[in-house]
Structures are given as C-alpha cells and as structure tokens.
Design a protein around this motif. Structure first.
Motif, short mmCIF file in Angstrom:
data_model
loop_
_atom_site.label_atom_id
_atom_site.label_comp_id
_atom_site.label_asym_id
_atom_site.label_seq_id
_atom_site.Cartn_x
_atom_site.Cartn_y
_atom_site.Cartn_z
N GLN A 113 0.74 -1.41 0.21
CA GLN A 113 0.41 0.30 -0.12
C GLN A 113 0.95 1.23 0.57
O GLN A 113 0.63 2.45 -0.91
CB GLN A 113 -1.24 -0.18 1.58
CG GLN A 113 -2.08 0.77 1.24
CD GLN A 113 -2.75 0.97 1.93
OE1 GLN A 113 -2.67 0.12 3.41
NE2 GLN A 113 -4.28 1.10 2.30
N ASN B 299 0.93 4.80 -3.21
CA ASN B 299 0.81 5.61 -2.73
C ASN B 299 1.55 6.45 -2.82
O ASN B 299 2.31 7.80 -3.70
CB ASN B 299 0.57 5.82 -0.97
CG ASN B 299 -0.94 5.61 -0.67
OD1 ASN B 299 -1.88 5.24 -1.85
ND2 ASN B 299 -1.24 4.88 0.30
N ARG C 219 -4.69 0.70 -5.96
CA ARG C 219 -5.17 0.96 -5.17
C ARG C 219 -6.64 0.74 -4.99
O ARG C 219 -7.18 0.83 -3.30
CB ARG C 219 -4.20 2.30 -4.67
CG ARG C 219 -5.06 2.94 -3.61
CD ARG C 219 -4.63 4.34 -3.38
NE ARG C 219 -5.02 5.33 -4.32
CZ ARG C 219 -5.13 6.86 -3.98
NH1 ARG C 219 -4.07 6.96 -3.53
NH2 ARG C 219 -5.33 7.65 -4.71
N ALA C 220 -7.04 0.87 -5.84
CA ALA C 220 -8.84 1.02 -5.88
C ALA C 220 -9.01 -0.26 -5.36
O ALA C 220 -10.16 -0.95 -4.50
CB ALA C 220 -9.57 1.60 -6.73
N ASN D 80 -8.01 -1.63 -1.65
CA ASN D 80 -9.37 -0.95 -1.05
C ASN D 80 -10.18 -2.11 -1.05
O ASN D 80 -11.05 -2.22 0.01
CB ASN D 80 -9.30 0.07 -1.05
CG ASN D 80 -8.44 0.99 -0.25
OD1 ASN D 80 -7.50 1.37 0.21
ND2 ASN D 80 -8.17 2.94 -1.12
N LYS D 81 -10.98 -2.21 -2.17
CA LYS D 81 -11.80 -2.82 -2.14
C LYS D 81 -11.84 -4.31 -1.47
O LYS D 81 -12.45 -5.72 -0.95
CB LYS D 81 -12.41 -3.52 -3.29
CG LYS D 81 -13.27 -3.96 -4.00
CD LYS D 81 -13.35 -3.65 -5.51
CE LYS D 81 -14.89 -5.10 -5.70
NZ LYS D 81 -14.99 -4.92 -7.23
N ILE E 42 -9.39 -5.10 1.05
CA ILE E 42 -9.09 -4.98 2.44
C ILE E 42 -10.27 -5.23 3.21
O ILE E 42 -10.69 -6.05 3.72
CB ILE E 42 -8.47 -3.45 2.65
CG1 ILE E 42 -6.77 -4.16 2.40
CG2 ILE E 42 -9.05 -3.64 3.87
CD1 ILE E 42 -6.03 -3.35 2.51
N SER E 43 -12.22 -4.04 2.24
CA SER E 43 -12.75 -3.55 2.37
C SER E 43 -13.73 -4.68 3.05
O SER E 43 -14.49 -5.50 3.63
CB SER E 43 -13.77 -3.38 1.80
OG SER E 43 -15.12 -2.72 1.93
N GLN F 15 -14.73 -2.10 7.24
CA GLN F 15 -14.79 -2.84 5.96
C GLN F 15 -15.87 -1.47 5.27
O GLN F 15 -15.66 -1.11 4.78
CB GLN F 15 -16.08 -3.63 6.30
CG GLN F 15 -16.70 -3.86 4.81
CD GLN F 15 -18.18 -5.00 4.80
OE1 GLN F 15 -18.61 -4.98 5.70
NE2 GLN F 15 -18.36 -5.42 3.89
N TYR G 289 -12.88 1.18 4.21
CA TYR G 289 -11.93 0.70 3.48
C TYR G 289 -12.83 0.87 2.11
O TYR G 289 -12.59 0.85 1.42
CB TYR G 289 -11.33 -1.10 3.39
CG TYR G 289 -9.79 -0.49 4.45
CD1 TYR G 289 -9.00 0.20 3.42
CD2 TYR G 289 -9.60 -0.94 5.22
CE1 TYR G 289 -7.90 0.15 3.99
CE2 TYR G 289 -8.85 -0.33 5.93
CZ TYR G 289 -7.94 0.01 5.01
OH TYR G 289 -6.28 -0.14 5.98
N LYS H 25 -13.05 4.27 1.45
CA LYS H 25 -11.35 5.52 1.36
C LYS H 25 -11.53 5.33 0.14
O LYS H 25 -10.98 4.76 -1.18
CB LYS H 25 -10.60 4.63 2.03
CG LYS H 25 -10.08 5.00 2.22
CD LYS H 25 -8.44 3.79 2.77
CE LYS H 25 -7.14 4.42 3.07
NZ LYS H 25 -6.09 4.04 3.76
N GLU H 26 -11.03 7.11 -0.18
CA GLU H 26 -10.26 7.04 -1.45
C GLU H 26 -11.11 6.44 -3.35
O GLU H 26 -10.35 6.27 -3.81
CB GLU H 26 -8.86 7.13 -1.56
CG GLU H 26 -8.00 8.53 -0.42
CD GLU H 26 -6.96 7.99 -1.16
OE1 GLU H 26 -6.35 8.47 -1.99
OE2 GLU H 26 -6.06 7.48 -0.08
#
Length: 167
Positions: A84, A88, A121-122, A125-126, A128-129, A141, A144, A147-148
């Motif tokens: 991650q 970034n 990144r998207a 996050n998906k 991790i959620s 959940q 994330y 998140k952005e």
C-alpha cells in the motif's frame, strides 16, 4: 559487461571517492541506475537516480531521470495487493512528474502507469474491505469501502487480477 553489479558498485564507489571531479562520474551514475533497474534492484536504482538529479542533471536530463525514477517505483511493485505504501509513493511521484513536466514526451507512459496504480489502489481497498466483511468487522469494512473511491472506475468492465491461492 559481465553483469557483476557488486563489482560495478565497488568501482563506482572508488571512482566517486578518489576522483570526485571526474567527467566520467556523470555517465557512471546514470549507467549504475539503469543497470540496477535492469537487474530489478529498484531501490538502488532510485538512489542513483536521485544522486544523478541532485548533482549532474540539466533541465532536459532531469526530466528523463525523473521519468526513470517514476518507472522504477512502478516496477518495484511485485505484488500490488501487499504494498500500500509503495503504491501511494509511486502515485505521488507520478503526479509530481505530471505537474513539473506538464508538456513532457513521457506523459503517455506516466499516465498509463498512474492508471494502473490507481486501479491497483482501488482494488486493494476493495479487497481489504471485503476481507473485513468476511471477518465481521463492519466499521473497518465501511472505512475501506469509502476510502478514496475512484468514481471513474467501472468495476463491471475491470477484470480483477488473477492471483494464485498461495499468494
């Protein structure tokens, strides 16, 4: 020539310390950066590129060296579902490149790398959620999930990465 980077690093250190004013130092720094990139040693490549930019690069050379640095950060992501911070950092480097060199010849390549990084990144996050949803952690959940969010991504048209189960 023998792809012995250890030996080359030694010769470079010797050149740099004993012959600080050598006209060969400029080219040697760029050669070392590209050799380390070719060998997959991206952190060392970034070090040499930073050194080249700081000490030797003219305006046009700085643009090329900055592009190589962005490319090195992009290539340093072997598994985008784990790194991650690297994602970034590479995104910041790419956006900085676009602002600094807005008319650059390298912009299409940088834009391509940035799109892939935003997708990574998207997707991270998906993922991790989704993981927090499976282990019954609704606050994490939701965090994330929002998140952005990349509103321009149509997830119906995106094929998720095919990662082996042992990863």
């Amino acid at each position: 020539a023998n792809v012995s980077l250890e030996k080359a690093d030694g010769y470079f250190s010797s050149l740099q310390s004993e012959h600080i004013g050598s006209p060969l130092l400029r080219e040697a720094t760029m050669i070392m950066a590209q050799a380390h990139m070719e060998a997959g040693e991206y952190v060392l490549a970034e070090h040499f590129l930073d050194e080249y930019i700081r000490r030797f690069a003219s305006t046009k050379e700085r643009e090329f060296a900055s592009f190589l640095k962005m490319r090195s950060q992009f290539m340093a992501l072997p598994n985008p579902l784990r790194d991650q911070t690297l994602i970034n950092d590479a995104l910041k480097e790419g956006e900085s490149f676009k602002q600094t060199y807005y008319g650059s010849y390298y912009l299409p390549a940088v834009d391509t790398m940035l799109v892939k990084l935003y997708l990574a990144r998207a997707n991270l996050n998906k993922t991790i959620s989704s993981l927090y949803g499976r282990i019954d952690k609704p606050k994490a959940q939701a965090f994330y999930a929002q998140k952005e969010p990349e509103s321009w991504i149509n997830w119906e048209k995106v094929n998720p990465p095919d990662i082996p189960w042992y990863r």
